[in-house]
Write an enzyme that holds these catalytic residues in place. Structure first.
Site, PDB file in Angstrom:
ATOM      1  N   ASP A  69     -19.905  21.402  10.277  1.00 50.44           N
ATOM      2  CA  ASP A  69     -20.914  21.178   9.249  1.00 50.44           C
ATOM      3  C   ASP A  69     -22.180  22.000   9.509  1.00 50.44           C
ATOM      4  O   ASP A  69     -22.572  22.209  10.656  1.00 50.44           O
ATOM      5  CB  ASP A  69     -21.253  19.671   9.264  1.00 50.44           C
ATOM      6  CG  ASP A  69     -21.794  19.184   7.945  1.00 50.44           C
ATOM      7  OD1 ASP A  69     -21.872  19.978   6.995  1.00 50.44           O
ATOM      8  OD2 ASP A  69     -22.140  17.980   7.870  1.00 50.44           O
ATOM      9  N   HIS A  70     -22.789  22.425   8.441  1.00 50.58           N
ATOM     10  CA  HIS A  70     -24.072  23.147   8.500  1.00 50.58           C
ATOM     11  C   HIS A  70     -24.043  24.378   9.399  1.00 50.58           C
ATOM     12  O   HIS A  70     -24.914  24.557  10.255  1.00 50.58           O
ATOM     13  CB  HIS A  70     -25.212  22.204   8.894  1.00 50.58           C
ATOM     14  CG  HIS A  70     -25.627  21.309   7.767  1.00 50.58           C
ATOM     15  ND1 HIS A  70     -26.317  21.767   6.682  1.00 50.58           N
ATOM     16  CD2 HIS A  70     -25.389  20.004   7.531  1.00 50.58           C
ATOM     17  CE1 HIS A  70     -26.500  20.765   5.824  1.00 50.58           C
ATOM     18  NE2 HIS A  70     -25.933  19.688   6.307  1.00 50.58           N
ATOM     19  N   GLU A 185     -16.793  24.652   2.156  1.00 49.64           N
ATOM     20  CA  GLU A 185     -17.856  23.956   1.429  1.00 49.64           C
ATOM     21  C   GLU A 185     -19.151  24.758   1.532  1.00 49.64           C
ATOM     22  O   GLU A 185     -19.439  25.342   2.571  1.00 49.64           O
ATOM     23  CB  GLU A 185     -18.086  22.552   2.006  1.00 49.64           C
ATOM     24  CG  GLU A 185     -19.314  21.851   1.398  1.00 49.64           C
ATOM     25  CD  GLU A 185     -19.410  20.363   1.705  1.00 49.64           C
ATOM     26  OE1 GLU A 185     -18.374  19.661   1.595  1.00 49.64           O
ATOM     27  OE2 GLU A 185     -20.518  19.905   2.049  1.00 49.64           O
ATOM     28  N   LYS A 227     -31.640   9.579   6.192  1.00 54.87           N
ATOM     29  CA  LYS A 227     -30.509   9.236   7.052  1.00 54.87           C
ATOM     30  C   LYS A 227     -30.430   7.734   7.325  1.00 54.87           C
ATOM     31  O   LYS A 227     -31.419   7.115   7.668  1.00 54.87           O
ATOM     32  CB  LYS A 227     -30.643   9.959   8.405  1.00 54.87           C
ATOM     33  CG  LYS A 227     -30.875  11.450   8.278  1.00 54.87           C
ATOM     34  CD  LYS A 227     -29.586  12.201   8.305  1.00 54.87           C
ATOM     35  CE  LYS A 227     -29.846  13.698   8.235  1.00 54.87           C
ATOM     36  NZ  LYS A 227     -28.652  14.464   7.974  1.00 54.87           N
ATOM     37  N   HIS A 260     -24.080  14.618   1.177  1.00 54.49           N
ATOM     38  CA  HIS A 260     -24.425  14.550   2.605  1.00 54.49           C
ATOM     39  C   HIS A 260     -25.362  13.368   2.837  1.00 54.49           C
ATOM     40  O   HIS A 260     -25.937  12.854   1.892  1.00 54.49           O
ATOM     41  CB  HIS A 260     -25.118  15.832   3.054  1.00 54.49           C
ATOM     42  CG  HIS A 260     -24.200  17.013   3.131  1.00 54.49           C
ATOM     43  ND1 HIS A 260     -24.391  18.043   4.022  1.00 54.49           N
ATOM     44  CD2 HIS A 260     -23.073  17.324   2.444  1.00 54.49           C
ATOM     45  CE1 HIS A 260     -23.431  18.940   3.862  1.00 54.49           C
ATOM     46  NE2 HIS A 260     -22.617  18.539   2.909  1.00 54.49           N
TER      47      HIS A 260
HETATM   48 ZN    ZN Z   1     -26.163  18.103   5.034  1.00 57.60          ZN
END
Ligand code: ZN
Length: 416
Positions: A69-70, A185, A227, A260
């Site tokens: 991811d990222h 993605e 978050k 996300h």
């Molecule tokens: Zn993210």
């Protein structure tokens, strides 16, 4: 729909599998970002191994993904592919040019002329200029139009990012050879500006024109996706935008919208379910860490107290890196609380955010001799309570999947 269940500590996955097993959903069990790995001192290879051990332990035979991811550079993509990930999430934060929507028209005209090749410009105008793109769905239709100025601004906003995507796409294809293509993605969720449906549309059409296929796209939505806590903001505005994004993704590339920071966005799950029609990927990670901390509070209160005061001492520094709105004054002094009063604190948003944004500091804290202050004791306690920890995670993730309307595998398997 698909779900990413990040496991920052590498010990939560059995709980995730126990929930997933009951539902018709395909999981990315190994999902970590470059940043999370840096904070937890792990590598993609380790993340994949930890997930694999959990898969063996739970005898899970239905297949799963591993999402890096990222990623922000070719080097990071290469490292992730070498480690064996099955999904690459490319973060465009550094490649987009937000100035393109702020600068004067004169400057934009000049830059467009300077930076965009004449033939490319012709193609872009041919694709977008003075056309009305109508998107239709069960909740109504909407249309998108571009005039000359907005075509130029959009081009200048995206062109470096699009070139970069093409490079990464080629790298993935050359790397995987005859293996099935890795899922790809694109994420813009960590940009400081919203992704409007117009931006998304321009991007989607350009991607398909360049022959790049993606499996999911993560826009930055209206409102706040902080978050580990629920959504904050205008729910109706979110729904309108989300619906537009879904229609664009469906009609112009057949990919999913990726959410996300999906942990605990309970107030939106039923909207997502209704509007996405399954074109949805949801990423969660923070929630498993917070549930781990709940077990520390339960099983090892002295350790929890130590970690809590350390987290408070790092809060200011950590909050500069992460967007949170915690108010430390709402966090009571633990000295006045009994051990039994500690675990329920993990239900309070300020506590959740405090522990959420400081996890890297807690895991990396070392004493003068270079030994971990908390990490080893944290793992010991979690291993001691692992069955309870997995049970809680199973319930928690099961709740998400229910609200998201994911079908259960068998009818008799209802939530107890
Ligand atoms: Zn993210």
């Amino acid at each position: 729909m698909t779900i990413g269940t990040g496991d920052r500590l590498g010990v939560a996955t059995p709980g995730h599998i126990r929930a997933i097993k009951k539902f018709q959903v395909h999981p990315a069990l190994a999902q970590q970002s470059v940043r999370e790995n840096a904070q937890a001192g792990r590598s993609f290879a380790q993340v994949i191994q930890d997930a694999a051990w959990a898969v063996f332990q739970e005898n899970y035979q239905e297949g799963y993904g591993a999402d890096a991811d990222h990623l922000k550079s070719l080097q990071e993509v290469k490292e992730a592919l070498d480690a064996g990930v099955s999904m690459v999430t490319l973060d465009l934060s550094d490649k987009l040019n937000p100035e393109a929507f702020k600068e004067s028209k004169e400057l934009i005209d000049r830059k467009f002329k300077e930076k965009i090749d004449e033939d490319d410009a012709k193609v872009i105008f041919h694709l977008f200029l003075d056309k009305e793109f109508v998107l239709k769905g069960p909740e109504g239709e909407f249309s998108i139009c571009f005039d000359e100025e907005s075509v130029k601004r959009s081009t200048l906003f995206f062109y470096k990012a699009l070139d970069f995507i093409e490079e990464v796409y080629e790298l993935i294809r050359s790397h995987t050879g005859n293996r099935p293509l890795v899922d790809f993605e694109i994420s813009m969720d960590e940009t400081p500006f919203l992704t409007s449906p117009e931006n998304h549309f321009f991007f989607a059409l350009e991607l398909s024109h360049r022959g790049v296929h993606i499996q999911s796209f993560a826009p930055r939505f209206v409102g706040e996706f902080q978050k580990g806590i629920d959504f904050r903001g205008d729910r109706e505005a979110f729904c309108r935008q989300f619906y537009h994004h879904v229609l664009i993704a469906q009609d112009y590339g057949n990919y999913k919208i990726s959410i996300h920071s999906g942990s605990d966005k309970f107030s939106l799950f039923s909207d997502m379910r209704r509007l996405s029609k399954g074109f949805l990927h949801l990423k969660t990670a923070g929630t498993s860490w917070l549930e781990a901390m709940r077990f520390i509070a339960l099983g090892n209160p002295p350790l929890y107290r130590e970690m809590h005061s350390f987290a408070l001492s790092r809060f200011k520094e950590a909050s500069e890196l992460s967007h949170v709105t915690s108010d430390l004054s709402r966090i009571p002094n633990l000295e006045g609380l009994s051990d039994g009063e500690l675990p329920p604190l993990l239900d309070q948003e300020d506590f959740r955010q405090l522990l959420h944004i400081t996890y890297g500091y807690l895991l990396n804290a070392k004493d003068k001799a270079g030994n971990n202050i908390f990490k080893d004791r944290l793992y010991q306690t979690l291993i001691q309570y692992e069955e309870d920890y997995w049970f809680v995670l199973e319930k928690h993730l099961g709740k998400y999947l229910n609200l998201l309307g994911v079908k259960r595998k068998s009818k008799g398997d209802d939530e107890k």
